[in-house]
Design an enzyme around this catalytic site. Structure first.
Site, PDB file in Angstrom:
ATOM      1  N   HIS A   1       0.844  -1.204   0.000  1.00 47.47           N
ATOM      2  CA  HIS A   1       0.000   0.000   0.000  1.00 47.47           C
ATOM      3  C   HIS A   1       0.879   1.255   0.000  1.00 47.47           C
ATOM      4  O   HIS A   1       0.591   2.227  -0.703  1.00 47.47           O
ATOM      5  CB  HIS A   1      -0.896   0.045   1.247  1.00 47.47           C
ATOM      6  CG  HIS A   1      -1.935  -1.038   1.318  1.00 47.47           C
ATOM      7  ND1 HIS A   1      -2.086  -1.852   2.416  1.00 47.47           N
ATOM      8  CD2 HIS A   1      -2.883  -1.437   0.428  1.00 47.47           C
ATOM      9  CE1 HIS A   1      -3.093  -2.694   2.203  1.00 47.47           C
ATOM     10  NE2 HIS A   1      -3.590  -2.471   1.007  1.00 47.47           N
TER      11      HIS A   1
ATOM     12  N   LYS B   1     -15.942  -8.156   3.505  1.00 46.55           N
ATOM     13  CA  LYS B   1     -14.970  -8.619   4.504  1.00 46.55           C
ATOM     14  C   LYS B   1     -15.606  -8.487   5.876  1.00 46.55           C
ATOM     15  O   LYS B   1     -15.548  -7.436   6.506  1.00 46.55           O
ATOM     16  CB  LYS B   1     -13.666  -7.828   4.373  1.00 46.55           C
ATOM     17  CG  LYS B   1     -12.983  -8.061   3.028  1.00 46.55           C
ATOM     18  CD  LYS B   1     -11.703  -7.247   2.873  1.00 46.55           C
ATOM     19  CE  LYS B   1     -11.051  -7.516   1.514  1.00 46.55           C
ATOM     20  NZ  LYS B   1      -9.973  -6.555   1.199  1.00 46.55           N
TER      21      LYS B   1
HETATM   22  O1  PNS Z   1      -9.064  -2.812   0.348  1.00 47.06           O
HETATM   23  P1  PNS Z   1     -10.389  -3.281  -0.191  1.00 47.06           P
HETATM   24  O2  PNS Z   1     -11.115  -4.134   0.815  1.00 47.06           O
HETATM   25  O3  PNS Z   1     -10.266  -3.961  -1.530  1.00 47.06           O
HETATM   26  O4  PNS Z   1     -11.266  -1.943  -0.432  1.00 47.06           O
HETATM   27  C1  PNS Z   1     -12.559  -2.029  -1.005  1.00 47.06           C
HETATM   28  C2  PNS Z   1     -13.321  -0.715  -0.774  1.00 47.06           C
HETATM   29  C3  PNS Z   1     -13.434  -0.422   0.717  1.00 47.06           C
HETATM   30  C4  PNS Z   1     -12.583   0.418  -1.465  1.00 47.06           C
HETATM   31  C5  PNS Z   1     -14.750  -0.901  -1.394  1.00 47.06           C
HETATM   32  O5  PNS Z   1     -15.388  -1.973  -0.759  1.00 47.06           O
HETATM   33  C6  PNS Z   1     -15.603   0.366  -1.277  1.00 47.06           C
HETATM   34  O6  PNS Z   1     -15.450   1.270  -2.061  1.00 47.06           O
HETATM   35  N1  PNS Z   1     -16.491   0.399  -0.261  1.00 47.06           N
HETATM   36  C7  PNS Z   1     -17.339   1.550   0.028  1.00 47.06           C
HETATM   37  C8  PNS Z   1     -18.785   1.386  -0.500  1.00 47.06           C
HETATM   38  C9  PNS Z   1     -18.861   1.756  -1.973  1.00 47.06           C
HETATM   39  O7  PNS Z   1     -18.748   2.905  -2.332  1.00 47.06           O
HETATM   40  N2  PNS Z   1     -18.986   0.725  -2.837  1.00 47.06           N
HETATM   41  C10 PNS Z   1     -18.952   0.856  -4.286  1.00 47.06           C
HETATM   42  C11 PNS Z   1     -20.231   1.346  -4.911  1.00 47.06           C
HETATM   43  S1  PNS Z   1     -21.687   0.450  -4.511  1.00 47.06           S
END
Ligand code: PNS
Length: 165
Positions: A17, A41
């Site tokens: 990261h 998750k």
């Molecule tokens: O590190 P990760 O777990 O791959 O991150 C995924 C994350 C948190 C970026 C993704 O799940 C996300 O954007 N969650 C917030 C909710 C959202 O906006 N979802 C997409 C449109 S429905």
């Protein structure tokens, strides 16, 4: 002034990261590293507050990078920050495929939001937060994979939670 967001669950933040953050910070004027909830998750190892604390420690040395948390929709956060770019990292074609799909979803919600997918640097392609969690469970040394500033905090938290095997 171009503002970008690097969102993720960061459970915990890794050197992979940090590599993406360092490179993205050179491309954009301001970068928000946003600690978020990934609904897929279900049981993170670290609380949002702990993950945020680790991220804060890890990004303190970057002048144009800030760490924040957000529990809602990513595009709403982008609106609030007037950000025009999302940054994602991809280690392989599976990551790329998932991020490509997600970029289309986010663009469908907010058409002026671009996603920039940075390829992981070669030294980090075999590593992930889930690998970090596995190593934490089995008490393996973390220095090669986690930022030096967070190793101690991660170790202490894991000890407190008694998640060591
Ligand atoms: O590190 P990760 O777990 O791959 O991150 C995924 C994350 C948190 C970026 C993704 O799940 C996300 O954007 N969650 C917030 C909710 C959202 O906006 N979802 C997409 C449109 S429905």
């Amino acid at each position: 002034m171009v503002t970008a967001i690097y969102p993720g669950s960061f459970d915990p933040i890794t050197l992979g990261h940090i590599d993406i953050i360092e490179r993205a910070a050179k491309c954009f004027d301001r970068l928000y590293v946003c600690v978020m909830v990934n609904a897929d998750k279900k049981s993170p190892m670290f609380t949002p507050e702990e993950r945020m604390e680790f991220v804060k420690k890890a990004v303190a040395r970057f002048d144009n990078v800030e760490a924040e948390t957000w529990s809602g929709l990513l595009t709403d956060y982008a609106d609030q920050k007037q950000a025009t770019v999302l940054v994602k990292g991809a280690r392989n074609v599976c990551d790329f495929d998932a991020e490509y799909q997600m970029s289309l979803i986010n663009k469908g919600i907010k058409s002026d939001l671009e996603t920039v997918i940075l390829p992981a640097s070669a030294e980090y392609i075999h590593f992930s937060s889930s690998m970090a969690r596995e190593m934490i469970r089995y008490r393996q040394p973390l220095e090669k994979y986690l930022p030096a500033e967070v190793v101690l905090a991660v170790d202490e938290s894991a000890e407190q939670k008694q998640i060591r095997r």
